[in-house]
Structure formats: structure tokens, C-alpha cells
Design a protein around this motif. Structure first.
Motif, mmCIF file in Angstrom:
data_model
loop_
_atom_site.group_PDB
_atom_site.id
_atom_site.type_symbol
_atom_site.label_atom_id
_atom_site.label_comp_id
_atom_site.label_asym_id
_atom_site.label_seq_id
_atom_site.Cartn_x
_atom_site.Cartn_y
_atom_site.Cartn_z
ATOM 1 N N HIS A 1 0.840 -1.191 0.000
ATOM 2 C CA HIS A 1 0.000 0.000 0.000
ATOM 3 C C HIS A 1 0.880 1.248 0.000
ATOM 4 O O HIS A 1 1.835 1.342 0.774
ATOM 5 C CB HIS A 1 -0.914 0.015 1.227
ATOM 6 N N PRO A 2 0.598 2.219 -0.876
ATOM 7 C CA PRO A 2 1.494 3.371 -1.026
ATOM 8 C C PRO A 2 1.596 4.279 0.194
ATOM 9 O O PRO A 2 2.569 5.019 0.324
ATOM 10 C CB PRO A 2 0.880 4.130 -2.211
ATOM 11 N N LYS A 3 0.613 4.221 1.094
ATOM 12 C CA LYS A 3 0.685 5.040 2.304
ATOM 13 C C LYS A 3 1.063 4.208 3.530
ATOM 14 O O LYS A 3 1.929 4.573 4.312
ATOM 15 C CB LYS A 3 -0.643 5.738 2.565
ATOM 16 N N LEU B 1 -8.108 2.507 -9.538
ATOM 17 C CA LEU B 1 -7.088 3.298 -8.855
ATOM 18 C C LEU B 1 -5.888 3.482 -9.775
ATOM 19 O O LEU B 1 -5.443 2.531 -10.411
ATOM 20 C CB LEU B 1 -6.657 2.616 -7.552
ATOM 21 N N ASP B 2 -5.407 4.694 -9.850
ATOM 22 C CA ASP B 2 -4.267 5.000 -10.708
ATOM 23 C C ASP B 2 -3.020 4.279 -10.194
ATOM 24 O O ASP B 2 -2.612 4.478 -9.042
ATOM 25 C CB ASP B 2 -4.032 6.519 -10.704
ATOM 26 N N GLY C 1 -4.912 11.911 -0.077
ATOM 27 C CA GLY C 1 -3.864 11.664 0.909
ATOM 28 C C GLY C 1 -3.845 10.261 1.477
ATOM 29 O O GLY C 1 -2.858 9.850 2.090
ATOM 30 N N ASP C 2 -4.934 9.512 1.263
ATOM 31 C CA ASP C 2 -4.966 8.117 1.718
ATOM 32 C C ASP C 2 -4.004 7.235 0.929
ATOM 33 O O ASP C 2 -3.798 6.071 1.285
ATOM 34 C CB ASP C 2 -6.374 7.545 1.582
ATOM 35 N N TYR C 3 -3.402 7.794 -0.153
ATOM 36 C CA TYR C 3 -2.538 6.984 -1.021
ATOM 37 C C TYR C 3 -1.147 7.596 -1.219
ATOM 38 O O TYR C 3 -0.436 7.216 -2.143
ATOM 39 C CB TYR C 3 -3.220 6.787 -2.385
ATOM 40 N N ILE C 4 -0.767 8.540 -0.332
ATOM 41 C CA ILE C 4 0.576 9.125 -0.405
ATOM 42 C C ILE C 4 1.142 9.236 1.000
ATOM 43 O O ILE C 4 0.398 9.211 1.991
ATOM 44 C CB ILE C 4 0.570 10.519 -1.085
ATOM 45 N N VAL D 1 -6.853 16.039 -6.879
ATOM 46 C CA VAL D 1 -7.751 16.671 -5.915
ATOM 47 C C VAL D 1 -8.871 17.406 -6.653
ATOM 48 O O VAL D 1 -10.051 17.308 -6.288
ATOM 49 C CB VAL D 1 -6.971 17.646 -5.007
ATOM 50 N N GLU D 2 -8.517 18.124 -7.710
ATOM 51 C CA GLU D 2 -9.518 18.875 -8.468
ATOM 52 C C GLU D 2 -10.534 17.938 -9.123
ATOM 53 O O GLU D 2 -11.739 18.231 -9.166
ATOM 54 C CB GLU D 2 -8.836 19.737 -9.540
ATOM 55 N N LYS D 3 -10.072 16.789 -9.621
ATOM 56 C CA LYS D 3 -10.987 15.836 -10.253
ATOM 57 C C LYS D 3 -11.952 15.246 -9.229
ATOM 58 O O LYS D 3 -13.143 15.078 -9.521
ATOM 59 C CB LYS D 3 -10.192 14.720 -10.932
#
Length: 203
Positions: free
Chosen positions: A27-29, A76-77, A183-186, A149-151
Motif C-alpha cells: 500500500h502506497p501510504k 485506482l491510478d 492523501g490516503d494513497y501518499i 484533488v480537483e478531479k
């Protein structure tokens, strides 16, 4: 009824009969094991979320399946999963295939097939090569995260989705909430920088 190892997997319809595989990734975070579904035909990645409810049955075609774990696949990207490996070796250019070598998570090698050269330019600097040679670029990454975030924010507004019971969120409220979703993925350092991009205090 099904046994304790069975599950019902929900995916967008075009993924049902595809050449797909369930893989384990870091997981990335959280840096912990998570599961994903990789559609090899479309090169799409879906995060798998598991729900286990007692005394619940599911209708699948003409069958009733009970006491099974429900798995929901959400797109997910894959760049999110690549970022930790890029950041770890950010001081030098490296072939992506080498960066993704992970003894604990060998399925990370699948990520290379999901990423185009154009995708890599969103978060790094590259060198002309067939080996996808890349180095982490923080400014590009923050711009890419800003777009994410904008998307999310635009999608929420378009669908009239507001967190909680507040129907009149300010732009700042939307920014904070959507930064939290991304932020859940960084990692925490990138999230702090992302908050700064939107002039959000990270209390």
C-alpha cells in the motif's frame, strides 16, 4: 452456501470475462499488504476492498451465495503504487523495472505494464530509452496530485456529494476533504506539501 475461503467479487461489467489476476501490492501510504485486481487486457488496476457481513446472502446470476466475503474493486491510478519506489531512489535515474523489484511484493513488477511513458512524465524526469528510465520529480508530482484533488472535487460537486450532513461546504472545506481522500494513497510528507498547495493548515 460457500466455504470460508470463497468470496463475491464486484467489478465494472467489462472486467468480468477479461484476462485478469488478483495481486498483492504494498500500500502506497501504509506500506502494508493490500490486494488489487489487474485487468491485463485493458491494463487497468482496481483496489480491492473486502467486506465481511454475518448472515448476508448475495444473488449471483441464478444462484444465492451466503456467508461469503464481498470484494469490491474500485479503479485506482497505478502511479500511486509506483511513487514510493520512485521516492526511495529519487537521487538517481533508474530503470523502472529495477525500482519495482520487491522481494516482499513480487507482484509489483506488474505495475510496469500498467504505466506508459506519458504517465511517467507526470511524476518524474525520464531519459529516452526502451527501459523506462526515470527519476522522481517532486514539482511534477505535486502538480499531478493537485489535478487529482480537483478531479475528486469536481466529481463530488457534479454528483451533489457532501461529506457528513453538511449541504453547504465552502471551497476550502471541499479542498481539505478531497486532499484527505487523495492523501490516503501518499506518504505524510507529500500530503503536507499537498496541503500547502491549497493553503490548508495541517492540524
Amino acid at each position: 452456501m460457500c466455504d470460508s475461503t470463497s468470496s463475491v467479487l464486484l467489478l465494472p461489467k467489462h472486467n468480468i470475462d477479461c484476462n485478469g489476476v488478483i495481486i498483492k501490492l504494498k500500500h502506497p501510504k501504509q506500506n502494508q499488504q493490500c490486494y488489487a485486481f489487474f485487468n491485463k487486457d485493458t491494463k487497468q488496476l482496481f483496489e480491492l476492498l473486502f467486506l465481511k457481513e454475518k448472515h448476508v446472502s448475495w444473488f449471483v446470476d441464478d444462484n444465492v451465495i451466503g456467508d461469503c466475503k464481498l470484494s469490491v474493486g474500485t479503479p485506482l491510478d497505478p502511479i500511486f503504487f509506483i511513487l514510493p519506489y520512485l521516492i526511495q531512489s529519487q537521487e538517481r535515474f533508474s530503470p523502472l523495472s529495477q525500482l519495482l523489484i520487491d522481494e516482499k511484493f513480487p507482484s509489483s513488477s506488474f505495475l510496469e505494464d500498467m504505466i506508459s511513458d506519458e504517465d511517467l512524465l507526470k511524476v518524474g524526469d525520464t531519459k529516452p530509452s526502451s527501459d523506462k528510465i526515470i527519476k522522481f520529480n517532486k514539482i511534477k508530482t505535486l502538480n499531478w496530485l493537485n489535478d487529482k484533488v480537483e478531479k475528486v472535487k469536481n466529481a463530488m460537486k457534479k454528483s451533489n456529494i457532501t461529506p457528513g450532513f453538511n449541504s453547504s461546504l465552502s471551497e476550502a472545506d471541499y479542498n481539505r476533504y478531497c486532499c484527505g481522500i487523495v492523501g490516503d494513497y501518499i506518504n505524510s510528507a507529500l500530503l503536507s506539501d499537498l496541503y500547502d498547495q491549497f493553503w490548508i493548515r495541517n492540524d
